[in-house]
Design an enzyme around this catalytic site. Sequence first.
Site, PDB file in Angstrom:
ATOM      1  N   ASN A  79      39.868   6.604  -7.185  1.00  0.00           N
ATOM      2  CA  ASN A  79      39.965   5.399  -8.315  1.00  0.00           C
ATOM      3  C   ASN A  79      40.056   4.573  -7.860  1.00  0.00           C
ATOM      4  O   ASN A  79      40.579   3.563  -7.982  1.00  0.00           O
ATOM      5  CB  ASN A  79      41.345   6.160  -8.972  1.00  0.00           C
ATOM      6  CG  ASN A  79      41.217   7.601  -9.103  1.00  0.00           C
ATOM      7  OD1 ASN A  79      42.139   8.399  -8.926  1.00  0.00           O
ATOM      8  ND2 ASN A  79      40.791   8.389 -10.279  1.00  0.00           N
ATOM      9  N   ILE A  86      40.507  -1.078  -9.165  1.00  0.00           N
ATOM     10  CA  ILE A  86      41.695   0.680  -9.283  1.00  0.00           C
ATOM     11  C   ILE A  86      41.421   0.848 -10.237  1.00  0.00           C
ATOM     12  O   ILE A  86      41.705   0.062 -11.492  1.00  0.00           O
ATOM     13  CB  ILE A  86      43.105  -0.250  -9.003  1.00  0.00           C
ATOM     14  CG1 ILE A  86      43.335  -0.730  -7.864  1.00  0.00           C
ATOM     15  CG2 ILE A  86      43.686   0.903  -9.105  1.00  0.00           C
ATOM     16  CD1 ILE A  86      44.684  -1.461  -6.959  1.00  0.00           C
ATOM     17  N   CYS A  87      40.870   1.530 -10.620  1.00  0.00           N
ATOM     18  CA  CYS A  87      40.696   2.468 -11.915  1.00  0.00           C
ATOM     19  C   CYS A  87      42.488   3.257 -12.410  1.00  0.00           C
ATOM     20  O   CYS A  87      42.755   4.275 -11.895  1.00  0.00           O
ATOM     21  CB  CYS A  87      39.851   3.853 -11.869  1.00  0.00           C
ATOM     22  SG  CYS A  87      39.824   4.906 -13.584  1.00  0.00           S
ATOM     23  N   LEU A  88      43.032   2.720 -13.222  1.00  0.00           N
ATOM     24  CA  LEU A  88      44.104   2.337 -13.366  1.00  0.00           C
ATOM     25  C   LEU A  88      44.707   2.445 -15.376  1.00  0.00           C
ATOM     26  O   LEU A  88      43.879   1.082 -15.504  1.00  0.00           O
ATOM     27  CB  LEU A  88      45.584   2.087 -12.837  1.00  0.00           C
ATOM     28  CG  LEU A  88      47.165   2.190 -12.838  1.00  0.00           C
ATOM     29  CD1 LEU A  88      47.358   3.556 -12.528  1.00  0.00           C
ATOM     30  CD2 LEU A  88      48.090   1.685 -12.693  1.00  0.00           C
TER      31      LEU A  88
END
Length: 153
Positions: A79, A86-88
Amino acid sequence: MGELPRRIQKETQRLLSEPVAGISASPYQDNLRYFNVVLAGPATSPFEGGIFRLELFLPEEYPMAPPKVRFLTKIYHPNIDKLGRICLDILKDKWSPALQVRTVLLSIQALLSAPNPEDPLDAGVADHWKSNEAAAIEEAKRWTQQYATGSLP
């Protein structure tokens, strides 16, 4: 801190006076919207023992818009991409002004404990994680030992 909105001043004071375990976040003296973040890899995760540097920026629209955060330390994680992005969800569509810098940092710490290859930012790492999790975890540990050196301030 004259120019800063009260909300940012209060959050900054709280981050400094009540630090989160394993996370240090302090504003740069010349730009109090930029934070130097140091995060310890969570215990029992592949990142345990690592010290990761991140940068966090509070845009003009904050808290209506989420902070911009990225890893400066290289990390092998499905992620987080090569540029440290950041993939959040809470940094994108699930952001709410009720959240704080503190919440964001805790969520990033949790993401290190629970990588989610089903919602990848780095497809190659995610494929590795899905096809051979044990090998991906070994690679993550290797990167952690190689790049995530140093100590919490």
